[in-house]
Design a protein around this motif. Structure first.
Motif, PDB file in Angstrom:
ATOM      1  N   ASP A   1       0.045  -3.219   3.200  1.00 46.66           N
ATOM      2  CA  ASP A   1      -0.290  -4.204   2.163  1.00 46.66           C
ATOM      3  C   ASP A   1      -1.523  -3.761   1.388  1.00 46.66           C
ATOM      4  O   ASP A   1      -2.494  -3.274   1.990  1.00 46.66           O
TER       5      ASP A   1
ATOM      6  N   ARG B   1      -0.733  -9.533  -3.926  1.00 46.42           N
ATOM      7  CA  ARG B   1      -0.408  -8.664  -2.792  1.00 46.42           C
ATOM      8  C   ARG B   1       0.710  -7.713  -3.170  1.00 46.42           C
ATOM      9  O   ARG B   1       1.742  -8.127  -3.697  1.00 46.42           O
TER      10      ARG B   1
ATOM     11  N   SER C   1       3.313  -5.510  -1.463  1.00 48.71           N
ATOM     12  CA  SER C   1       3.965  -5.262  -0.178  1.00 48.71           C
ATOM     13  C   SER C   1       4.656  -3.900  -0.247  1.00 48.71           C
ATOM     14  O   SER C   1       5.643  -3.723  -0.955  1.00 48.71           O
TER      15      SER C   1
ATOM     16  N   ASN D   1      -2.290  -4.280   7.177  1.00 53.70           N
ATOM     17  CA  ASN D   1      -1.001  -4.256   7.857  1.00 53.70           C
ATOM     18  C   ASN D   1      -0.872  -3.050   8.792  1.00 53.70           C
ATOM     19  O   ASN D   1      -1.796  -2.254   8.920  1.00 53.70           O
TER      20      ASN D   1
END
Length: 789
Positions: A488, A580, A582, A619
């Motif tokens: 992330d 964000r 991803s 992450n």
């Protein structure tokens, strides 16, 4: 006391074994992602904050690849419907997402306004032509490589799960305290509260792990019983944890049994009596059962890193028992008139001290792990210290109690192979010391060069053989559905210098597009989903015209609340002003250097004039790389600590600085050879192999202690050369037998489907052989040269 009251001792030990065996029911192997992470680490806490803020749901992925019919066919659609219906019957499943039920806004007749009512544009509610469907999914900003692959020959179902409200509430409170600890030191009251919250959450989490295991097995059954003419693959963090536990447990049962069988056969071949098989097996079994019971009672769980503690305990328990057996046999041959009690008493009297010393120093070797600052490695260190103490104490009590309870039998003399080997070592040590020294220096030089080639890498995919189901599943999803390891990037939007009520300005969108473009340049970067994907989707809906910032804001607020949260909630937080990205990393990318990739991403963001305080990476991808870098740095420090500690321990035991210094050389030799071979064979240091240095030290130090102790005893009566001959003829056999049994037994692990188990078996064998050679050749050369009285 032990020998005179052996029946009482055996009864007490039996009662202890029963009590601890009952507690062993609670021993657990936990292969979840969190067990490999430092939970009080800043990166971990930031990752948890991101997950909480953007609320990505727990999910797993099921890939469906038809073999005899195309993806866009009624057979595929029927299979997907059937699977979705079956999956929705599961209690925890909230929804199942697939190409059938996602909104196809690109086919909307009234353009942007249709986004307020998305369900009407799902495939299930429309009769679209196949060519139309192929076209709409081709290069789709959201769905390609998420729900359908680029070649359009496989699709995926995303199974979304409901969360446990009580557990989520506890996690929220735990996270608040952890976040608080980043800025200030927690008070005693806060620490107590944090401990209480974790204790309250643990049984709920354990129960949830059981449910997840049952869910994975239930989904497997659904796929087997309801899908024909298609291949199916499962992926996700919890699926991986399930597979890891299954393989590790299988290895413990299958290869544990194979190792035990080999050890029993070799013991019988070497010593020729059933009781010389039964006693070591009982000592090993008692030590392992007691340790597992104690771990169950203390709540200590084995992780992927520490799952080999049983194998290591077998090695170290056998080493103690075999030294005792060899000493007993030596007394039996030399003094046939002694009765059994006298033989056992003399054996224990002579070997108790070096066995205790070996246990202490080996514990120090593994104790180096507790200075690593990495929680799972620290836990492994403590587990090995406890296991070693139990093995040492229980073996020194159980062995004499058992042996004193049986009649003394005739002793089978050693076979020709160990005798010839030990005589060859004696000849080299006494007649060719310079040759031994020269070869040792050459081997050290070659392996130091190999050590410098060591790399730090981590890939869960490479933990499994290519023939295994888990490898095929992970590699397929990694290759066809945009990667497997999540990364992330959270970016804080810049404040604009003008008055506006817009949620997102044109400048923000442009900067995000630049970030996503930079990320997409890397081969290892697979699927990226962010607000940028939605702006691209909006552009396609808007007849390929970019949306203005006002249109973006209008669409954002005209969306139904649930749809807005579903589509954008995981990527945009208006309250925090953060977006964000991803990202999923494709683990199979050739030549992937994970540390370098992170460095390059940070460099790209710097070139885009994005300050470090305006973004952070989080992450699993970041967490695993961070923990590896910490491990690598800490290994240098901890190995330094352990060698200093061992030197001081040797100094206390042998009361000689010279002997302590000489005693360190075989341990250094073993460590350098093992790490050097890893470097030359391009075996990376990762979460599984990083502990091999401590294992090499733990194995080598045991033999070193026994040899030096015997040599110094012999030196009181004879000259140094004669002391070498006597030490080889006594302790040398014990070292040889231990090495032979362990190397043959643990070679069985080379057939495992789990590469860390294979490497553990082979590298442990290498450490044993290196320790054998260094303790029977290098060590006696140094002792004969520098310690003559």
């Amino acid at each position: 006391l032990i020998i005179s009251h052996r029946k009482i001792v055996l009864v007490v030990l039996l009662l202890c074994a029963a009590a601890l065996g009952w507690q062993a029911r609670f021993f657990r192997i936990d292969a979840s992602a969190d067990t490999l992470l430092m939970q009080d680490n800043r990166n971990y806490i930031q990752t948890q904050i991101v997950n909480r803020r953007f609320s990505p749901q727990e999910f797993l992925l099921i890939a469906y690849q038809p073999e005899k019919h195309p993806v866009f066919s009624e057979q595929t659609f029927n299979d997907l419907r059937l699977l979705a219906n079956k999956l929705n019957e599961m209690e925890r499943v909230e929804s199942v997402r697939s190409i059938l039920n996602v909104p196809l806004f690109l086919l909307a007749e009234d353009s942007l306004t249709s986004m307020a009512d998305p369900d009407q544009w799902a495939m299930e509610n429309r009769n679209y032509e196949v060519d139309t469907l192929k076209s709409v999914f081709e290069n789709h900003p959201l769905y390609e490589n998420l729900l359908i692959n680029t070649e359009q020959n496989a699709v995926a179902l995303q199974v979304l799960f409901k969360s446990n409200e009580k557990l989520e509430g506890l996690k929220e409170r735990i996270l608040e305290l952890q976040a608080k600890s980043l800025d200030q030191k927690l008070s005693t009251k806060d620490k107590e509260l944090l401990h209480e919250l974790r204790a309250e959450a643990e049984p709920i989490r354990q129960q949830l792990d059981k449910i997840r295991k049952q869910e994975v097995e239930a989904i497997r059954d659904i796929l087997v019983n309801h899908v024909e003419d298609a291949k199916t693959y499962m992926g996700g963090v919890h699926v991986l944890a399930y597979q890891l536990i299954k393989i590790i447990t299988n290895d413990l049962v299958v290869f544990g049994s194979a190792i035990a069988l080999i050890i029993c056969l070799v013991l019988f071949m070497l010593f020729g009596r059933i009781y010389w098989v039964a006693i070591p097996v009982l000592c090993c079994g008692y030590s392992i059962l007691s340790t597992m019971g104690l771990f169950g009672m203390l709540g200590l769980k084995a992780t992927v890193i520490s799952s080999n503690f049983i194998a290591l305990q077998i090695i170290l328990t056998l080493a103690i028992v075999i030294h005792l057996i060899v000493q007993y046999r030596e007394y039996r041959l030399a003094n046939p008139e002694w009765d059994q009690e006298q033989l056992v008493r003399k054996t224990l009297t002579r070997k108790a001290a070096p066995c205790l010393y070996a246990g202490i120093t080996t514990s120090i070797g593994f104790g180096s792990l507790i200075f690593s600052n990495i929680q799972p490695v620290i836990s492994f260190g403590w587990m090995m210290i406890i296991a070693l103490l139990i093995s040492t104490v229980s073996s020194l009590i159980l062995f004499p109690a058992l042996l004193a309870s049986i009649r003394a039998g005739n002793v089978k003399r050693s076979g020709p192979i160990p005798s010839h080997f030990l005589k060859a070592c004696q000849t080299l040590v006494l007649k060719h010391p310079l040759l031994v020294g020269g070869i040792a220096v050459l081997i050290l030089g070659i392996n130091i060069a190999g050590l410098l080639r060591l790399k730090v890498e981590n890939s869960f995919l490479n933990y499994f053989r290519e023939s295994t189901r888990v490898y095929k599943e992970l590699s397929f999803i990694d290759r066809e559905f945009g990667g497997s390891t999540p990364l992330d990037l959270v970016y804080t939007l810049e404040k604009v210098n003008r008055q506006t009520d817009l949620e997102m300005t044109a400048e923000h969108v442009q900067k995000m597009q630049q970030i996503q473009y930079a990320l997409n340049q890397y081969d290892a970067v697979g699927k990226i989903i962010s607000v940028v994907n939605f702006t691209e989707l909006g552009r396609k809906i808007n007849d390929n015209r970019p949306l203005t910032e006002y249109e973006l804001t209008a669409i954002y607020w005209t969306m139904e609340d649930s749809l807005r949260e579903d589509l954008l909630g995981a990527f945009f937080s208006p309250e925090q002003g953060q977006v964000r990205f991803s990202i999923r990393i494709q683990d199979q990318t050739k030549g992937l250097n994970r540390t370098e990739l992170l460095r390059q991403i940070r460099g790209d963001l710097e070139e885009l004039d994005i300050a470090e305080d305006h973004y952070f990476l989080s992450n699993l991808f970041v967490l695993y790389q961070d923990i590896l870098q910490r491990l690598f740095r800490s290994q240098i420090i901890t190995l330094g600590i352990v060698y200093v500690a061992l030197s001081l321990t040797f100094l206390v035991i042998f009361r000689s600085f010279k002997v302590a210094l000489i005693g360190m050389i075989p341990n250094l030799f073993s460590t350098i050879v093992v790490l050097g071979v890893m470097g030359w064979l391009k075996i990376p240091l990762d979460l599984m192999t990083i502990t091999i240095a401590a294992i090499a030290v733990g194995i080598a130090v045991d033999d070193t202690i026994h040899y030096i102790h015997r040599y110094r005893e012999e030196l009181k009566e004879v000259a140094s050369a004669r002391a070498v001959l006597r030490s080889h003829s006594s302790v040398g056999y014990a070292i040889f037998y231990t090495t032979l049994i362990i190397v043959l037994g643990f070679s069985m692990l080379s057939f495992s489907e789990f590469w860390p188990s294979v490497l553990f078996g082979l590298l442990t064998g290498l450490a044993m052989i290196t320790a054998l050679v260094s303790d029977l050749c290098v060590l006696p050369v140094l002792l004969n040269r520098f310690v003559k009285e």
